[in-house]
Design a protein around this motif. Structure first.
Motif, PDB file in Angstrom:
ATOM      1  N   VAL A   1       0.991  -0.476   3.565  1.00 21.15           N
ATOM      2  CA  VAL A   1       2.363  -0.457   3.062  1.00 21.15           C
ATOM      3  C   VAL A   1       2.306  -0.438   1.538  1.00 21.15           C
ATOM      4  O   VAL A   1       1.730  -1.340   0.925  1.00 21.15           O
ATOM      5  CB  VAL A   1       3.161  -1.686   3.554  1.00 21.15           C
ATOM      6  CG1 VAL A   1       4.605  -1.599   3.073  1.00 21.15           C
ATOM      7  CG2 VAL A   1       3.101  -1.792   5.074  1.00 21.15           C
ATOM      8  N   GLY A   2       2.884   0.604   0.952  1.00 24.72           N
ATOM      9  CA  GLY A   2       2.794   0.725  -0.496  1.00 24.72           C
ATOM     10  C   GLY A   2       3.835   1.644  -1.082  1.00 24.72           C
ATOM     11  O   GLY A   2       4.969   1.714  -0.606  1.00 24.72           O
ATOM     12  N   HIS A   3       3.424   2.388  -2.107  1.00 22.40           N
ATOM     13  CA  HIS A   3       4.335   3.092  -3.012  1.00 22.40           C
ATOM     14  C   HIS A   3       3.918   4.550  -3.211  1.00 22.40           C
ATOM     15  O   HIS A   3       2.759   4.901  -3.055  1.00 22.40           O
ATOM     16  CB  HIS A   3       4.302   2.414  -4.391  1.00 22.40           C
ATOM     17  CG  HIS A   3       4.373   0.922  -4.303  1.00 22.40           C
ATOM     18  ND1 HIS A   3       5.559   0.236  -4.325  1.00 22.40           N
ATOM     19  CD2 HIS A   3       3.396  -0.010  -4.163  1.00 22.40           C
ATOM     20  CE1 HIS A   3       5.309  -1.059  -4.215  1.00 22.40           C
ATOM     21  NE2 HIS A   3       4.009  -1.229  -4.116  1.00 22.40           N
ATOM     22  N   MET A   4       4.879   5.346  -3.644  1.00 23.35           N
ATOM     23  CA  MET A   4       4.595   6.698  -4.125  1.00 23.35           C
ATOM     24  C   MET A   4       4.369   6.588  -5.628  1.00 23.35           C
ATOM     25  O   MET A   4       4.945   5.712  -6.254  1.00 23.35           O
ATOM     26  CB  MET A   4       5.773   7.626  -3.847  1.00 23.35           C
ATOM     27  CG  MET A   4       5.912   8.017  -2.391  1.00 23.35           C
ATOM     28  SD  MET A   4       4.547   8.994  -1.763  1.00 23.35           S
ATOM     29  CE  MET A   4       4.880  10.575  -2.496  1.00 23.35           C
ATOM     30  N   PRO A   5       3.554   7.406  -6.216  1.00 21.31           N
ATOM     31  CA  PRO A   5       2.851   8.540  -5.624  1.00 21.31           C
ATOM     32  C   PRO A   5       1.516   8.161  -4.960  1.00 21.31           C
ATOM     33  O   PRO A   5       0.864   8.994  -4.357  1.00 21.31           O
ATOM     34  CB  PRO A   5       2.617   9.472  -6.810  1.00 21.31           C
ATOM     35  CG  PRO A   5       2.460   8.551  -7.977  1.00 21.31           C
ATOM     36  CD  PRO A   5       3.398   7.381  -7.687  1.00 21.31           C
ATOM     37  N   HIS A   6       1.122   6.896  -5.073  1.00 26.08           N
ATOM     38  CA  HIS A   6      -0.164   6.444  -4.530  1.00 26.08           C
ATOM     39  C   HIS A   6      -0.338   6.815  -3.056  1.00 26.08           C
ATOM     40  O   HIS A   6      -1.360   7.385  -2.665  1.00 26.08           O
ATOM     41  CB  HIS A   6      -0.290   4.922  -4.725  1.00 26.08           C
ATOM     42  CG  HIS A   6      -1.556   4.348  -4.214  1.00 26.08           C
ATOM     43  ND1 HIS A   6      -1.614   3.667  -3.018  1.00 26.08           N
ATOM     44  CD2 HIS A   6      -2.803   4.325  -4.721  1.00 26.08           C
ATOM     45  CE1 HIS A   6      -2.856   3.260  -2.810  1.00 26.08           C
ATOM     46  NE2 HIS A   6      -3.591   3.643  -3.845  1.00 26.08           N
ATOM     47  N   LEU A   7       0.658   6.487  -2.211  1.00 28.48           N
ATOM     48  CA  LEU A   7       0.522   6.773  -0.782  1.00 28.48           C
ATOM     49  C   LEU A   7       0.487   8.263  -0.497  1.00 28.48           C
ATOM     50  O   LEU A   7      -0.227   8.711   0.398  1.00 28.48           O
ATOM     51  CB  LEU A   7       1.651   6.114   0.014  1.00 28.48           C
ATOM     52  CG  LEU A   7       1.597   4.604   0.150  1.00 28.48           C
ATOM     53  CD1 LEU A   7       2.755   4.120   1.012  1.00 28.48           C
ATOM     54  CD2 LEU A   7       0.271   4.116   0.713  1.00 28.48           C
ATOM     55  N   GLY A   8       1.250   9.051  -1.248  1.00 28.46           N
ATOM     56  CA  GLY A   8       1.235  10.497  -1.073  1.00 28.46           C
ATOM     57  C   GLY A   8      -0.122  11.094  -1.420  1.00 28.46           C
ATOM     58  O   GLY A   8      -0.609  12.003  -0.739  1.00 28.46           O
ATOM     59  N   GLU A   9      -0.736  10.576  -2.469  1.00 29.56           N
ATOM     60  CA  GLU A   9      -2.081  11.031  -2.840  1.00 29.56           C
ATOM     61  C   GLU A   9      -3.090  10.638  -1.767  1.00 29.56           C
ATOM     62  O   GLU A   9      -3.961  11.420  -1.390  1.00 29.56           O
ATOM     63  CB  GLU A   9      -2.475  10.447  -4.192  1.00 29.56           C
ATOM     64  CG  GLU A   9      -1.657  11.001  -5.337  1.00 29.56           C
ATOM     65  CD  GLU A   9      -1.851  10.245  -6.640  1.00 29.56           C
ATOM     66  OE1 GLU A   9      -2.713   9.346  -6.709  1.00 29.56           O
ATOM     67  OE2 GLU A   9      -1.121  10.554  -7.593  1.00 29.56           O
ATOM     68  N   LEU A  10      -2.958   9.414  -1.266  1.00 32.43           N
ATOM     69  CA  LEU A  10      -3.849   8.948  -0.207  1.00 32.43           C
ATOM     70  C   LEU A  10      -3.675   9.787   1.053  1.00 32.43           C
ATOM     71  O   LEU A  10      -4.667  10.253   1.636  1.00 32.43           O
ATOM     72  CB  LEU A  10      -3.574   7.468   0.097  1.00 32.43           C
ATOM     73  CG  LEU A  10      -4.333   6.886   1.292  1.00 32.43           C
ATOM     74  CD1 LEU A  10      -5.826   6.883   1.031  1.00 32.43           C
ATOM     75  CD2 LEU A  10      -3.828   5.486   1.608  1.00 32.43           C
ATOM     76  N   LEU A  11      -2.437  10.009   1.472  1.00 29.60           N
ATOM     77  CA  LEU A  11      -2.182  10.786   2.681  1.00 29.60           C
ATOM     78  C   LEU A  11      -2.718  12.210   2.545  1.00 29.60           C
ATOM     79  O   LEU A  11      -3.370  12.723   3.470  1.00 29.60           O
ATOM     80  CB  LEU A  11      -0.683  10.792   2.994  1.00 29.60           C
ATOM     81  CG  LEU A  11      -0.256  11.432   4.305  1.00 29.60           C
ATOM     82  CD1 LEU A  11      -0.943  10.782   5.500  1.00 29.60           C
ATOM     83  CD2 LEU A  11       1.267  11.355   4.449  1.00 29.60           C
ATOM     84  N   GLY A  12      -2.489  12.835   1.408  1.00 27.00           N
ATOM     85  CA  GLY A  12      -3.023  14.180   1.179  1.00 27.00           C
ATOM     86  C   GLY A  12      -4.536  14.210   1.254  1.00 27.00           C
ATOM     87  O   GLY A  12      -5.126  15.111   1.855  1.00 27.00           O
ATOM     88  N   TYR A  13      -5.182  13.208   0.672  1.00 29.52           N
ATOM     89  CA  TYR A  13      -6.647  13.132   0.715  1.00 29.52           C
ATOM     90  C   TYR A  13      -7.135  12.913   2.147  1.00 29.52           C
ATOM     91  O   TYR A  13      -8.099  13.546   2.590  1.00 29.52           O
ATOM     92  CB  TYR A  13      -7.148  12.010  -0.198  1.00 29.52           C
ATOM     93  CG  TYR A  13      -8.635  11.822  -0.109  1.00 29.52           C
ATOM     94  CD1 TYR A  13      -9.504  12.769  -0.645  1.00 29.52           C
ATOM     95  CD2 TYR A  13      -9.179  10.720   0.537  1.00 29.52           C
ATOM     96  CE1 TYR A  13     -10.879  12.618  -0.531  1.00 29.52           C
ATOM     97  CE2 TYR A  13     -10.544  10.565   0.652  1.00 29.52           C
ATOM     98  CZ  TYR A  13     -11.397  11.516   0.118  1.00 29.52           C
ATOM     99  OH  TYR A  13     -12.751  11.371   0.236  1.00 29.52           O
ATOM    100  N   LEU A  14      -6.469  12.021   2.891  1.00 28.30           N
ATOM    101  CA  LEU A  14      -6.887  11.747   4.271  1.00 28.30           C
ATOM    102  C   LEU A  14      -6.812  12.990   5.150  1.00 28.30           C
ATOM    103  O   LEU A  14      -7.627  13.180   6.052  1.00 28.30           O
ATOM    104  CB  LEU A  14      -6.026  10.639   4.887  1.00 28.30           C
ATOM    105  CG  LEU A  14      -6.175   9.249   4.294  1.00 28.30           C
ATOM    106  CD1 LEU A  14      -5.169   8.292   4.931  1.00 28.30           C
ATOM    107  CD2 LEU A  14      -7.599   8.726   4.449  1.00 28.30           C
ATOM    108  N   LEU A  15      -5.829  13.849   4.882  1.00 32.73           N
ATOM    109  CA  LEU A  15      -5.628  15.036   5.713  1.00 32.73           C
ATOM    110  C   LEU A  15      -6.455  16.242   5.281  1.00 32.73           C
ATOM    111  O   LEU A  15      -6.767  17.096   6.107  1.00 32.73           O
ATOM    112  CB  LEU A  15      -4.145  15.410   5.737  1.00 32.73           C
ATOM    113  CG  LEU A  15      -3.245  14.385   6.431  1.00 32.73           C
ATOM    114  CD1 LEU A  15      -1.783  14.777   6.271  1.00 32.73           C
ATOM    115  CD2 LEU A  15      -3.617  14.230   7.887  1.00 32.73           C
TER     116      LEU A  15
END
Length: 169
Positions: free
Chosen positions: A105-119
């Motif tokens: 559970v966190g914040h943008m843009p951090h989570l968006g960067e993480l999600l993009g990297y994971l995918l």
């Protein structure tokens, strides 16, 4: 292995003298998160850990989910989910803790960067997540080695929508 990602719900606007980390969820967002938490509990995820940013709005987003799942003892604050943290840092923390199903559970843009990297396995490929959105990424094996497979993506509106009972069909 599964990593679930939940962006914090809508927070109040910060004012003079209010540190960013102390911004709380709006009353409407708190209500919507309680409904979203019930929806998440119906998915029966049974997390090994619920990792949250220490910022107030993230904690207020994570709390109702942990409560709805009966997993308050599994709620852990971590600086690895603060805005501006390196997304690799949270992956190292997950591996170090040896967790197989986690909610972040966190914040943008951090989570968006993480999600993009994971995918994709590539840095600097952010994916937009609106406030209160939930995503699930699954990986082969014991560790979160990208690329993973996106198996769930729900907006806060979809999560907060009341479900129909069997009697309504």
């Amino acid at each position: 292995m599964e990593i679930w990602v939940l962006r914090h719900a809508k927070a109040e606007e910060g004012g003079p003298g209010t540190p960013d980390g102390e911004r709380a969820l709006t009353p409407a967002a708190r209500k919507r998160m309680r409904a979203a938490a019930r929806a998440i509990s119906r998915l029966e995820p049974k997390f090994d850990a619920i990792l949250t940013s220490p910022l107030r709005r993230a904690r207020q987003t994570a709390d109702p989910v942990a409560r709805a799942l009966g997993q308050r003892k599994d709620l852990i604050e971590t600086a690895a989910l603060e805005p501006g943290a390196d997304p690799e840092e949270i992956l190292r923390e997950i591996e170090k803790r040896r967790r197989r199903r986690v909610l972040l559970v966190g914040h943008m843009p951090h989570l968006g960067e993480l999600l993009g990297y994971l995918l994709t396995g590539r840095p600097n490929t952010p994916i937009e997540m609106k406030k209160g959105a939930l995503a699930r990424v699954e990986f082969e094996g014991e560790t979160p080695k990208p690329p993973g497979t996106l198996t769930l993506f729900l907006t806060s509106k979809a999560l907060a929508r009341p479900t129909r009972s069997a009697n309504e069909d």
